[in-house]
Design an enzyme around this catalytic site. Structure first.
Site, PDB file in Angstrom:
ATOM      1  N   TYR A 256       6.867   4.786   8.948  1.00  0.00           N
ATOM      2  CA  TYR A 256       5.757   3.789   9.456  1.00  0.00           C
ATOM      3  C   TYR A 256       4.591   4.999   9.380  1.00  0.00           C
ATOM      4  O   TYR A 256       4.821   5.779  10.245  1.00  0.00           O
ATOM      5  CB  TYR A 256       5.949   2.987  10.663  1.00  0.00           C
ATOM      6  CG  TYR A 256       6.082   1.542  10.321  1.00  0.00           C
ATOM      7  CD1 TYR A 256       5.076   0.807   9.692  1.00  0.00           C
ATOM      8  CD2 TYR A 256       7.163   1.016  10.739  1.00  0.00           C
ATOM      9  CE1 TYR A 256       5.403  -0.373   9.560  1.00  0.00           C
ATOM     10  CE2 TYR A 256       7.410  -0.473  10.383  1.00  0.00           C
ATOM     11  CZ  TYR A 256       6.345  -1.101   9.795  1.00  0.00           C
ATOM     12  OH  TYR A 256       6.354  -2.389   9.503  1.00  0.00           O
TER      13      TYR A 256
ATOM     14  N   GLU B  77       0.831   3.575  10.242  1.00  0.00           N
ATOM     15  CA  GLU B  77      -0.351   2.771  10.469  1.00  0.00           C
ATOM     16  C   GLU B  77      -1.547   3.691  10.743  1.00  0.00           C
ATOM     17  O   GLU B  77      -1.356   4.555  11.535  1.00  0.00           O
ATOM     18  CB  GLU B  77      -0.127   1.518  11.445  1.00  0.00           C
ATOM     19  CG  GLU B  77       0.657   0.348  10.899  1.00  0.00           C
ATOM     20  CD  GLU B  77       0.956  -0.526  11.943  1.00  0.00           C
ATOM     21  OE1 GLU B  77       0.229  -0.450  12.968  1.00  0.00           O
ATOM     22  OE2 GLU B  77       1.627  -1.459  11.492  1.00  0.00           O
TER      23      GLU B  77
ATOM     24  N   ASP C 195     -13.958  -5.000 -10.961  1.00  0.00           N
ATOM     25  CA  ASP C 195     -12.112  -4.792 -10.517  1.00  0.00           C
ATOM     26  C   ASP C 195     -11.748  -4.549 -11.979  1.00  0.00           C
ATOM     27  O   ASP C 195     -11.993  -5.279 -12.921  1.00  0.00           O
ATOM     28  CB  ASP C 195     -11.766  -6.295 -10.451  1.00  0.00           C
ATOM     29  CG  ASP C 195     -10.244  -6.618 -10.295  1.00  0.00           C
ATOM     30  OD1 ASP C 195      -9.676  -5.408 -10.743  1.00  0.00           O
ATOM     31  OD2 ASP C 195      -9.605  -7.450 -10.196  1.00  0.00           O
TER      32      ASP C 195
ATOM     33  N   THR D  19      -5.600  -2.065  -9.864  1.00  0.00           N
ATOM     34  CA  THR D  19      -4.243  -1.863  -9.522  1.00  0.00           C
ATOM     35  C   THR D  19      -4.021  -0.447 -10.085  1.00  0.00           C
ATOM     36  O   THR D  19      -4.981   0.116 -11.004  1.00  0.00           O
ATOM     37  CB  THR D  19      -3.353  -2.981 -10.173  1.00  0.00           C
ATOM     38  OG1 THR D  19      -4.069  -3.105 -11.379  1.00  0.00           O
ATOM     39  CG2 THR D  19      -3.754  -4.164  -9.599  1.00  0.00           C
TER      40      THR D  19
ATOM     41  N   LYS E 206      -0.967  -0.532 -14.271  1.00  0.00           N
ATOM     42  CA  LYS E 206      -1.240  -1.103 -15.700  1.00  0.00           C
ATOM     43  C   LYS E 206      -1.680  -0.037 -16.549  1.00  0.00           C
ATOM     44  O   LYS E 206      -0.774   0.958 -16.635  1.00  0.00           O
ATOM     45  CB  LYS E 206      -2.525  -2.227 -15.537  1.00  0.00           C
ATOM     46  CG  LYS E 206      -2.176  -3.346 -14.685  1.00  0.00           C
ATOM     47  CD  LYS E 206      -3.087  -4.319 -14.652  1.00  0.00           C
ATOM     48  CE  LYS E 206      -2.885  -5.708 -14.208  1.00  0.00           C
ATOM     49  NZ  LYS E 206      -3.320  -5.610 -12.499  1.00  0.00           N
TER      50      LYS E 206
ATOM     51  N   ARG F 264       3.320   0.267  -8.779  1.00  0.00           N
ATOM     52  CA  ARG F 264       2.734  -0.987  -8.403  1.00  0.00           C
ATOM     53  C   ARG F 264       1.976  -0.661  -6.995  1.00  0.00           C
ATOM     54  O   ARG F 264       2.394  -0.269  -6.098  1.00  0.00           O
ATOM     55  CB  ARG F 264       3.884  -2.162  -8.029  1.00  0.00           C
ATOM     56  CG  ARG F 264       3.743  -3.228  -8.402  1.00  0.00           C
ATOM     57  CD  ARG F 264       4.838  -4.038  -8.881  1.00  0.00           C
ATOM     58  NE  ARG F 264       4.934  -3.867 -10.432  1.00  0.00           N
ATOM     59  CZ  ARG F 264       4.277  -4.771 -11.282  1.00  0.00           C
ATOM     60  NH1 ARG F 264       3.648  -5.794 -10.794  1.00  0.00           N
ATOM     61  NH2 ARG F 264       4.538  -4.625 -12.712  1.00  0.00           N
TER      62      ARG F 264
HETATM   63  N1  DSN Z   1      -1.386 -10.523 -13.307  1.00  0.00           N
HETATM   64  C1  DSN Z   1      -2.160  -9.481 -13.662  1.00  0.00           C
HETATM   65  C2  DSN Z   1      -2.105  -9.586 -15.193  1.00  0.00           C
HETATM   66  O1  DSN Z   1      -1.143  -9.802 -15.929  1.00  0.00           O
HETATM   67  O2  DSN Z   1      -3.239  -9.560 -15.502  1.00  0.00           O
HETATM   68  C3  DSN Z   1      -3.618  -9.760 -12.987  1.00  0.00           C
HETATM   69  O3  DSN Z   1      -3.395  -9.191 -11.860  1.00  0.00           O
END
Ligand code: DSN
Length: 415
Positions: free
Chosen positions: A52, A54, A198, A224, A227, A233
């Site tokens: 933990y 925080e 984003d 994110t 990707k 993740r």
């Molecule tokens: N769920 C994602 C996607 O597949 O594009 C976006 O957050």
């Protein structure tokens, strides 16, 4: 690798084993997916999950933080270097919490914000009326031009002049084209709005310098990490120094509790990988593969929204093929080609059975596939959609797909 799970929990082990098989024997075209390296897998599976922490490095609410602080600082420093960002918060659990934290930091509930419509390529956190973003804030939604399938920056500007938003969100999950970041920022400046980007889908291509970066211009940027960036993740928020305090407070304690330090270690490892020259080669090939796949599909009569792609992503409208996105996804699943059904702009069909399919090349490029494999993939997609009720023909294609895939190992999977 999974000896302990195997001995202790046959149900979970069985599902992991079958998933390993599915991932190695199939072509992964979901544009938001990728295969992380063994090093990232190790970080995510490490004992850091026990801790933990925080707070932030040097200012925690629990003891025993000397190693955790090292890891979180490494993730921050590497992300700053990768994107040339002034300030980075590496704690967001994923993209939706990251975007929500930005709104919570910089807006009051009910403020006017502009975001791209979901069925034009936006995201649920960009103002979908039934989502938290659309209920907590007054989102005015812009779209793409009906004829070109591309953003119409004059329309964005007129909407901004009319509605005077406090923030403009330039964010995309199913938009295949380059973004004119400078134009977005100029519109935001003209109406005194905060400019938020984003870049979840394209962050790896941006980091590698094969797509233009909004980071020098925009006030806040979220992405994110799993990707095109090919990390675990999770998500990060980047911002100008003047927003740093507000963003950090909104992430913790505003929205989240203890950060997931095993995932933050995975982010640190992935950012180090993305700083290497080989990652630029990878990103260039992702784009080349997407372009090649798009052209190969067009040759076979597929209609692509906007006519093609500048990125890793392709959106096809299947209306002229006489098949829905859902039926296409189901048939392609049967041959081991995974993609997702997707709405196309102003889709007359419902989101659960829309007109389109969305594809991308980040994962297959990580396996080492190149133009020749894109050609085969387009051929298999085309053949599959013409034999969706013929189980024998589908089984034959599945075998061909598997034979090819087994020549391109997936990191972390030994079959
Ligand atoms: N769920 C994602 C996607 O597949 O594009 C976006 O957050």
């Amino acid at each position: 690798m999974y000896d302990f799970i195997k001995n202790q929990d046959s149900e979970v082990y069985g599902a992991i084993e079958r998933e390993e098989q599915r991932q190695s024997e199939g072509i992964e075209l979901i544009p938001s997916e990728n295969y992380v390296s063994e090093a990232v897998l190790e970080a995510c599976g490490s004992i850091l999950t026990n801790k933990y922490s925080e707070g932030y490095p040097g200012k925690r609410y629990y003891g025993g933080q000397e190693n955790i602080d090292t890891i979180e600082n490494l993730a921050i420093d590497r992300a700053k270097k990768l994107f040339c960002a002034e300030h980075v918060n590496v704690q967001p659990y994923s993209g939706s919490p990251a975007n929500t934290a930005v709104y919570f930091a910089l807006l009051e509930f009910g403020d006017t914000v502009m975001g791209l419509k979901l069925d034009h390529g936006g995201h649920i956190t960009h103002g979908l009326p039934i989502a938290f973003s659309g209920r907590a804030y007054h989102f005015v939604q812009y779209g793409v031009n009906k004829k070109t399938g591309r953003l119409d920056m004059e329309e964005v500007r007129q909407l901004a002049l009319t509605h005077k938003p406090k923030m403009i969100v330039a964010g995309f999950t199913a938009y295949p084209r380059d973004i004119e970041w400078k134009k977005f920022k100029a519109i935001a400046d003209e109406v005194g709005a905060i400019a938020m980007a984003d870049i979840s889908h394209t962050a790896g291509l941006v980091a590698a310098g094969v797509l233009e970066s909004p980071v020098p211009y925009f006030d806040v940027i979220t992405t994110t990490t799993h990707k095109t960036l090919r990390g675990p993740r999770g998500a990060i928020i980047m911002c100008k120094e003047k927003y740093a305090k507000a963003i950090d407070r909104a992430v913790f304690p505003g929205l989240q509790g203890g950060p997931h330090e095993h995932a933050i270690a995975g982010k640190a490892v992935a950012f180090q990988e993305a700083l290497q020259p080989a990652f630029r080669e990878y990103a260039m090939q992702v784009k080349k593969n997407a372009h090649h796949l798009a052209e190969a599909l067009k040759k076979r009569g597929f209609e692509l929204v906007s006519g093609g792609t500048d990125t890793h992503l392709i959106l096809a409208d299947l209306t002229n093929k006489g098949i829905s996105g859902k039926d296409a996804q189901v048939a392609l699943d049967k041959v081991g080609i995974t993609l997702n059904k997707n709405t196309v702009p102003d889709d007359p069909r419902p989101p659960f059975d829309p007109s389109g399919i969305r594809m991308g090349t980040p994962a297959i490029t990580t396996r080492g596939m190149k133009e020749a494999e894109m050609e085969k993939t387009a051929e298999w997609i085309d053949r599959t959609l013409s034999v969706i009720n013929d189980d024998k023909a589908l089984a034959d294609i599945k075998e061909e797909v598997k034979t090819l895939c087994l020549k391109f190992p997936v990191p972390g999977i030994k079959i």
